[in-house]
Design an enzyme around this catalytic site. Sequence first.
Site, PDB file in Angstrom:
ATOM      1  N   LYS A   1       0.896  -1.173   0.000  1.00  0.00           N
ATOM      2  CA  LYS A   1       0.000   0.000   0.000  1.00  0.00           C
ATOM      3  C   LYS A   1       0.922   1.207   0.000  1.00  0.00           C
ATOM      4  CE  LYS A   1      -1.610   2.770   2.672  1.00  0.00           C
ATOM      5  NZ  LYS A   1      -1.286   4.220   2.516  1.00  0.00           N
TER       6      LYS A   1
ATOM      7  N   GLU B   1      10.089   0.460  10.905  1.00  0.00           N
ATOM      8  CA  GLU B   1      11.136   1.486  10.751  1.00  0.00           C
ATOM      9  C   GLU B   1      10.447   2.823  10.950  1.00  0.00           C
ATOM     10  OE1 GLU B   1      14.354   1.160  10.115  1.00  0.00           O
ATOM     11  OE2 GLU B   1      14.347  -1.001   9.812  1.00  0.00           O
TER      12      GLU B   1
ATOM     13  N   CYS C   1      14.167  10.461   7.524  1.00  0.00           N
ATOM     14  CA  CYS C   1      14.173   9.890   8.876  1.00  0.00           C
ATOM     15  C   CYS C   1      15.535  10.088   9.521  1.00  0.00           C
ATOM     16  CB  CYS C   1      13.809   8.421   8.817  1.00  0.00           C
ATOM     17  SG  CYS C   1      14.751   7.522   7.597  1.00  0.00           S
TER      18      CYS C   1
ATOM     19  N   GLU D   1      10.182  14.914  16.690  1.00  0.00           N
ATOM     20  CA  GLU D   1      10.550  14.900  15.271  1.00  0.00           C
ATOM     21  C   GLU D   1       9.716  15.947  14.538  1.00  0.00           C
ATOM     22  OE1 GLU D   1       9.321  11.533  12.790  1.00  0.00           O
ATOM     23  OE2 GLU D   1      11.331  11.524  11.909  1.00  0.00           O
TER      24      GLU D   1
HETATM   25  P1  NAD Z   1       2.813   7.965   8.520  1.00  0.00           P
HETATM   26  O1  NAD Z   1       3.023   7.124   9.714  1.00  0.00           O
HETATM   27  O2  NAD Z   1       1.819   9.065   8.605  1.00  0.00           O
HETATM   28  O3  NAD Z   1       2.377   7.078   7.274  1.00  0.00           O
HETATM   29  C1  NAD Z   1       3.140   6.005   6.828  1.00  0.00           C
HETATM   30  C2  NAD Z   1       2.265   5.030   6.071  1.00  0.00           C
HETATM   31  O4  NAD Z   1       1.350   4.442   6.996  1.00  0.00           O
HETATM   32  C3  NAD Z   1       1.414   5.665   4.969  1.00  0.00           C
HETATM   33  O5  NAD Z   1       1.382   4.817   3.844  1.00  0.00           O
HETATM   34  C4  NAD Z   1       0.046   5.758   5.627  1.00  0.00           C
HETATM   35  O6  NAD Z   1      -1.009   5.782   4.690  1.00  0.00           O
HETATM   36  C5  NAD Z   1       0.038   4.492   6.451  1.00  0.00           C
HETATM   37  N1  NAD Z   1      -0.919   4.471   7.571  1.00  0.00           N
HETATM   38  C6  NAD Z   1      -1.375   5.509   8.307  1.00  0.00           C
HETATM   39  N2  NAD Z   1      -2.257   5.082   9.235  1.00  0.00           N
HETATM   40  C7  NAD Z   1      -2.373   3.740   9.085  1.00  0.00           C
HETATM   41  C8  NAD Z   1      -3.118   2.720   9.748  1.00  0.00           C
HETATM   42  N3  NAD Z   1      -3.972   3.009  10.748  1.00  0.00           N
HETATM   43  N4  NAD Z   1      -2.971   1.450   9.332  1.00  0.00           N
HETATM   44  C9  NAD Z   1      -2.127   1.130   8.330  1.00  0.00           C
HETATM   45  N5  NAD Z   1      -1.401   2.047   7.651  1.00  0.00           N
HETATM   46  C10 NAD Z   1      -1.509   3.345   8.031  1.00  0.00           C
HETATM   47  O7  NAD Z   1       4.257   8.536   8.099  1.00  0.00           O
HETATM   48  P2  NAD Z   1       4.630   9.495   6.888  1.00  0.00           P
HETATM   49  O8  NAD Z   1       4.223  10.900   7.215  1.00  0.00           O
HETATM   50  O9  NAD Z   1       4.180   8.920   5.604  1.00  0.00           O
HETATM   51  O10 NAD Z   1       6.226   9.393   6.898  1.00  0.00           O
HETATM   52  C11 NAD Z   1       7.016  10.144   7.737  1.00  0.00           C
HETATM   53  C12 NAD Z   1       7.536   9.313   8.892  1.00  0.00           C
HETATM   54  O11 NAD Z   1       8.227   8.174   8.397  1.00  0.00           O
HETATM   55  C13 NAD Z   1       8.550  10.052   9.756  1.00  0.00           C
HETATM   56  O12 NAD Z   1       8.274   9.798  11.110  1.00  0.00           O
HETATM   57  C14 NAD Z   1       9.871   9.436   9.354  1.00  0.00           C
HETATM   58  O13 NAD Z   1      10.894   9.526  10.318  1.00  0.00           O
HETATM   59  C15 NAD Z   1       9.467   8.030   9.075  1.00  0.00           C
HETATM   60  N6  NAD Z   1      10.444   7.342   8.231  1.00  0.00           N
HETATM   61  C16 NAD Z   1      11.235   6.391   8.809  1.00  0.00           C
HETATM   62  C17 NAD Z   1      12.205   5.738   8.062  1.00  0.00           C
HETATM   63  C18 NAD Z   1      13.093   4.693   8.690  1.00  0.00           C
HETATM   64  O14 NAD Z   1      13.654   3.890   7.942  1.00  0.00           O
HETATM   65  N7  NAD Z   1      13.248   4.638   9.996  1.00  0.00           N
HETATM   66  C19 NAD Z   1      12.361   6.059   6.718  1.00  0.00           C
HETATM   67  C20 NAD Z   1      11.538   7.040   6.165  1.00  0.00           C
HETATM   68  C21 NAD Z   1      10.575   7.662   6.930  1.00  0.00           C
END
Ligand code: NAD
Length: 498
Positions: A179, A254, A288, A389
């Site tokens: 997804k 992650e 991240c 963050e």
């Molecule tokens: P997010 O948590 O808002 O969304 C991530 C994904 O989860 C999206 O595809 C979203 O649609 C999905 N999602 C949201 N609610 C859900 C639910 N209830 N059930 C299932 N899926 C759901 O994060 P974002 O804004 O897309 O990304 C930014 C975040 O990602 C930051 O915190 C960043 O640090 C982190 N990040 C971490 C890494 C790593 O490797 N550690 C890498 C890149 C980004």
Amino acid sequence: MAAKKVKTYKNYINGEWVSSHSKKTFVNCNPADTTDIIGRFQYSNEQDVNDAVAAAKAAYPAWRMMPAPVRAEILFRAGEMMIKQKEQIAQDMTREMGKVLKETRGDVQEAIDMTFFMAGEGRRMFGATTPSELANKFNMTVRQPIGVVGMITPWNFPIAIPSWKILPALICGNTAVIKSAPDTPLSVHALVKILHDAGVPKGVINHISGEGVEAGQPLVQHKDVKIVSFTGSSATGRLISEFCAPTFKHCSLEMGGKNVIMVMDDADLDLAADGAVWAAFGTTGQRCTAASRLVVHKKVMKKFTAKLLERAKSLRIGNGLDAKTEMGPVINESQMKKILGYIEIGKKEGGKLLCGGNQLKTGKYKNGYFIEPTIFGGVTEKMTIFKEEIFGPVTALIECKSLEDGIRIANNTSYGLSASIYTKSVNSAFTAIRDTYTGLFYVNAPTIGAEVHLPFGGTNDTGNGHREAGQQVLDIFSEWKSVYVDYSGVIQKAQIDD
Ligand code: NAD
């Protein structure tokens, strides 16, 4: 002028391009210019998830039985195709996500690197052979695939992160449903199309676009999904971990970061300032691994700050498709508001705004989501901008008294992804490597710049103990089986005295 026709992209399920059962689509637009519409994507729902998981489940037995080196041949072909399409995918990615072209080319390159690396694993995936404590008995370990993987990805590395999940999952013999993030479905569409064209059999990889609750959640909770691989915020990760717990579903997370660069009094300050600007404002701070905390020895704070401000103020902000642009927009309106909110909190709590702090709204910026590179001085460990963050072009200067004080401040976080130190002392560098509790550490380099053949992930609220990339990623997508072959012809009993 006639309106440009907007293309509608479909989900990819069981080898076919299909519309969502919801009959709804959503619009994906360019964050540098929201009048530039990238396309319409399927607003997927639970029924689409069910179809995709059923396709992945049906494809699993044959894919599992295909020898890994044969699976690898398909991946090698996909890698070759990605090289040919690199520029087009990068241009499209800059349009849908905003980061500058040099960085989106890097994002695609990371996916290419991962494809070849994992294709190579098709002829490795080493287990161990080891002596038995009994005569005429042979011991070994082998990896076995697990089944259907559900993948949930964020928008900041639109093709690299999906590739970090899809390629290792497939080479291990699993099938998958991804997804994509609502802001960047086109990049995943491109990756999946390449896998389709390279000959991945129907049902082995499936893509649905849509929102977290409507499409992500049913995928995570589906009974036939055996592994969930998630990258995103810690808040969503915690929720996903709870969804997986009742059935002991494998779950690799992650999540967020609050990364730190330590600048010691013996550092090359020009090198450190270059590194800090790249780590804080590259990808508009939406990594991240972005350096949102700069812990600087008090003896060099003044000099370092001057160099940092000079560089940050000169950054050219604009549309990432313009070759001269050094920093693009932030991803969307809600993220922009969140970042501006943190800037206000920073000011209220006593942080000294040294540069930036504003949204850019006029002229070439008027249709986009632009924020100036922002630096706060005099930040203390109690402040919100030290702890949380922000995920935008905002960084904070914090003073330290010594190496030990710097490491203590670095560790004073609920996250633990990446840290770095600038120093000329080998003793300081190794002390910091040992005592900083993170998954990644850099010496005389910024907090960003991971390579695919090393494990990637973090401690504390950044992860739940797994590592992506490296050979370690295979541990997420396979399970070990210990095999004992007794060729003595008699009953032999381990640990039992005769
Ligand atoms: P997010 O948590 O808002 O969304 C991530 C994904 O989860 C999206 O595809 C979203 O649609 C999905 N999602 C949201 N609610 C859900 C639910 N209830 N059930 C299932 N899926 C759901 O994060 P974002 O804004 O897309 O990304 C930014 C975040 O990602 C930051 O915190 C960043 O640090 C982190 N990040 C971490 C890494 C790593 O490797 N550690 C890498 C890149 C980004």
